[in-house]
Design a protein around this motif. Sequence first.
Motif, PDB file in Angstrom:
ATOM      1  N   THR A  19       0.523   5.596  -1.645  1.00 16.55           N
ATOM      2  CA  THR A  19       0.164   6.624  -0.667  1.00 16.55           C
ATOM      3  C   THR A  19       1.027   7.860  -0.844  1.00 16.55           C
ATOM      4  O   THR A  19       2.259   7.752  -0.882  1.00 16.55           O
ATOM      5  N   ALA A  21       0.818  -1.215   0.000  1.00 14.62           N
ATOM      6  CA  ALA A  21       0.000   0.000   0.000  1.00 14.62           C
ATOM      7  C   ALA A  21       0.852   1.267   0.000  1.00 14.62           C
ATOM      8  O   ALA A  21       0.427   2.300  -0.520  1.00 14.62           O
ATOM      9  N   ASP A  49      -5.745   4.837  -8.008  1.00 13.76           N
ATOM     10  CA  ASP A  49      -4.913   4.341  -6.914  1.00 13.76           C
ATOM     11  C   ASP A  49      -5.630   4.340  -5.565  1.00 13.76           C
ATOM     12  O   ASP A  49      -5.296   3.552  -4.681  1.00 13.76           O
ATOM     13  N   LEU A 103      -5.468   1.297  -2.867  1.00  5.34           N
ATOM     14  CA  LEU A 103      -5.057   1.546  -1.486  1.00  5.34           C
ATOM     15  C   LEU A 103      -6.092   1.023  -0.502  1.00  5.34           C
ATOM     16  O   LEU A 103      -5.742   0.354   0.487  1.00  5.34           O
TER      17      LEU A 103
END
Length: 237
Positions: free
Chosen positions: A19, A15, A32, A36
Amino acid sequence: SSLAPGIHFASFLIAAPFTPMGTKPPLGFAGDLVVLVYFLALASLGVMLGGASTGSPYGALGTAREMMLAMMVEIIVIASLVVGVIHIQSFDLGRISSWYHQSGPTISMIIAAIPFFLALQVQLGKLPFDLPEADQEIMGGPFMEASGPKLALYKWSYFAKQILLASLFLEIFLPWPKTGIIPVDILINLIKVFIVLIIVGLIDAVNPRIRVDQAIRYFAGIWVVLIVAIAFALIEV
């Protein structure tokens, strides 16, 4: 399951590149945010698998509490981020952060920041919301049979989760200041993360654990705030 700690830890490792942490996500793309959220949910599944495999009533109770919190809190995190999605019509976290940095504060984003910050305490397993672990009540819950490397993976995962979620909060809802110099912006983000985690730690230190029914009422109140934020976003305020 012996795979549970690895699933938990690997979910945060995967993840992380999706980010924003002071700059755009290294692996960011148009959807995205969806990726995530998927890996954050997978991390919770790792805890549930570990607790369910203990064969202990404490582990089962901790797993049930983890499932309850995941169902209620992760949807709060998603809904908070959706306010930004509504504004720019995209699931690209980098674009949301850039748009908010350039446009300046809006009423809807300020309101949406409140539920996300309140959910941080739950997501990081801190008092008053450390219900799945609750050492004094259910002996660590899903972690009671974990030791050595397995327990270390769980602990490292929570350290990674702290940095990841605090960075996500800051980059989406408090993306200032930025210099345009990537190493400097990453350092600024780390300083801001440190400040957020100090606040989370202070809340953890001065609050007792709440009951499950109190937590449910608390989350219901958060949803009222979220609905207001989404309503303001829909009218572009």
